[in-house]
Write an enzyme that holds these catalytic residues in place. Structure first.
Site, short mmCIF file in Angstrom:
data_model
loop_
_atom_site.label_atom_id
_atom_site.label_comp_id
_atom_site.label_asym_id
_atom_site.label_seq_id
_atom_site.Cartn_x
_atom_site.Cartn_y
_atom_site.Cartn_z
N ARG A 34 10.96 -6.39 6.32
CA ARG A 34 11.42 -5.02 6.62
C ARG A 34 11.96 -4.71 7.97
O ARG A 34 11.74 -5.71 8.81
CB ARG A 34 9.92 -4.35 6.49
N LYS B 293 0.89 -1.15 -0.01
CA LYS B 293 0.06 -0.06 0.08
C LYS B 293 0.91 1.17 0.00
O LYS B 293 0.61 2.15 -0.65
CB LYS B 293 -0.68 0.04 1.16
P1 AMP Z 1 0.59 1.33 8.85
O1 AMP Z 1 1.61 2.19 8.77
O2 AMP Z 1 -0.78 1.84 8.18
O3 AMP Z 1 0.63 -0.23 9.07
O4 AMP Z 1 -0.04 1.74 10.33
C1 AMP Z 1 0.65 1.33 11.62
C2 AMP Z 1 -0.17 1.30 12.83
O5 AMP Z 1 -0.78 2.80 13.06
C3 AMP Z 1 -1.19 0.53 12.86
O6 AMP Z 1 -0.79 -0.60 13.21
C4 AMP Z 1 -2.14 1.00 13.95
O7 AMP Z 1 -1.63 0.87 15.16
C5 AMP Z 1 -2.05 2.40 13.48
N1 AMP Z 1 -3.14 2.99 12.62
C6 AMP Z 1 -2.78 3.57 11.24
N2 AMP Z 1 -3.92 3.69 10.42
C7 AMP Z 1 -4.95 3.51 11.60
C8 AMP Z 1 -6.31 3.67 11.42
N3 AMP Z 1 -6.88 4.01 10.32
N4 AMP Z 1 -7.09 3.07 12.44
C9 AMP Z 1 -6.53 2.74 13.35
N5 AMP Z 1 -5.12 2.74 13.81
C10 AMP Z 1 -4.32 2.95 12.63
#
Ligand code: AMP
Length: 187
Positions: free
Chosen positions: A127, A13
Site C-alpha cells: 500500500r 479490516k
Molecule cells: P488505522 O487506519 O486504523 O490503521 O489507524 C491509523 C493510525 O491512527 C494508528 O496508527 C494510530 O496512530 C491512530 N489510531 C486509529 N485508531 C486508534 C485507536 N483506536 N486508538 C489509538 N490510536 C488510533
C-alpha cells in the site's frame, strides 16, 4: 447490528468494514480515517495527534474515547455500526463498554480477522500511504502485538469473539464474516 472489527494493520479490516457496511446497511466507522481527516484539515485535534500518528504509535485513550463517543452519538449510528480500528487497547475496550451502557446498547459481536504476520507485512508494503514507511509499519505491528492483541482474549472471555480466517480472497472473507453473523450475501 453493533459490531467491532478486530485485526492487525494489513488484515483487511478497512476493506471488509466497507463491504459489510454496505451489506448490513450500517455505517463503517474507521477511527484511523477520522484521525487522518482531522490531521489533513489541521483541526485542533489533528494538530494534537499529528506527531503520534506519523510515528505509528497510538493516540491516547482519553482522546479516542471522546472521538468515538461523539461519533456514536450521531444519528446514523443509532441503528448500528461497524467499528474499524477501535478499540485498540484494553482501556479502550472498557471505555467502549461504558459508552454502550450509556447508549443502552450491546455489541452483537467482535469479528476478528486472523492473518499471518508475514502476509501482513507483504500487504502493507504494497500500500502507499504517508504513514506506511517500513520502520513505521514495524512500529505499528509492534504496537498491535503489545497493545491490541490482548483484546482477542478479552473478547473471547466475554463470549463475543468471532474469529475469521483473513488469509484468503476478499469475497471469501466477506462471505465468512456474514456467515459468522448468521447472514448471507445480499440477504
Ligand atoms: P488505522 O487506519 O486504523 O490503521 O489507524 C491509523 C493510525 O491512527 C494508528 O496508527 C494510530 O496512530 C491512530 N489510531 C486509529 N485508531 C486508534 C485507536 N483506536 N486508538 C489509538 N490510536 C488510533
Amino acid at each position: 447490528m453493533r459490531l467491532v472489527l478486530l485485526g492487525a494493520p494489513g488484515s483487511g479490516k478497512g476493506t471488509q468494514a466497507a463491504l459489510l457496511a454496505e451489506e448490513l446497511d450500517i455505517p463503517a466507522i474507521s477511527t484511523g480515517e477520522m484521525l487522518r481527516e482531522a490531521v489533513a484539515a489541521a483541526t485542533p485535534l489533528g494538530e494534537k495527534i499529528k506527531q503520534v500518528m506519523s510515528s505509528g504509535d497510538l493516540v491516547d485513550d482519553a482522546t479516542m474515547g471522546e472521538v468515538v463517543r461523539d461519533r456514536l452519538a450521531k444519528e446514523d449510528a443509532r441503528g448500528g455500526f461497524i467499528l474499524d480500528g477501535y478499540p485498540r487497547t484494553l482501556a479502550q475496550a472498557d471505555q467502549l463498554a461504558e459508552i454502550l451502557v450509556g447508549m443502552e446498547a450491546e455489541l452483537d459481536g467482535v469479528l476478528y480477522l486472523e492473518v499471518p504476520e508475514a502476509v501482513l507485512m507483504e500487504r502493507i508494503l504494497g500500500r502507499q500511504r504517508a504513514d506506511d514507511k517500513e520502520d513505521v509499519i514495524r512500529q505499528r505491528l509492534l504496537v498491535y502485538r503489545r497493545q491490541t492483541q490482548p483484546l482477542v482474549e478479552y473478547f473471547e472471555q466475554r463470549g463475543q469473539l468471532l474469529p475469521i480466517d483473513g488469509d484468503r480472497l476478499i469475497e471469501q472473507i466477506t462471505v465468512a464474516l456474514l456467515e459468522a453473523l448468521g447472514r448471507k450475501v445480499g440477504e
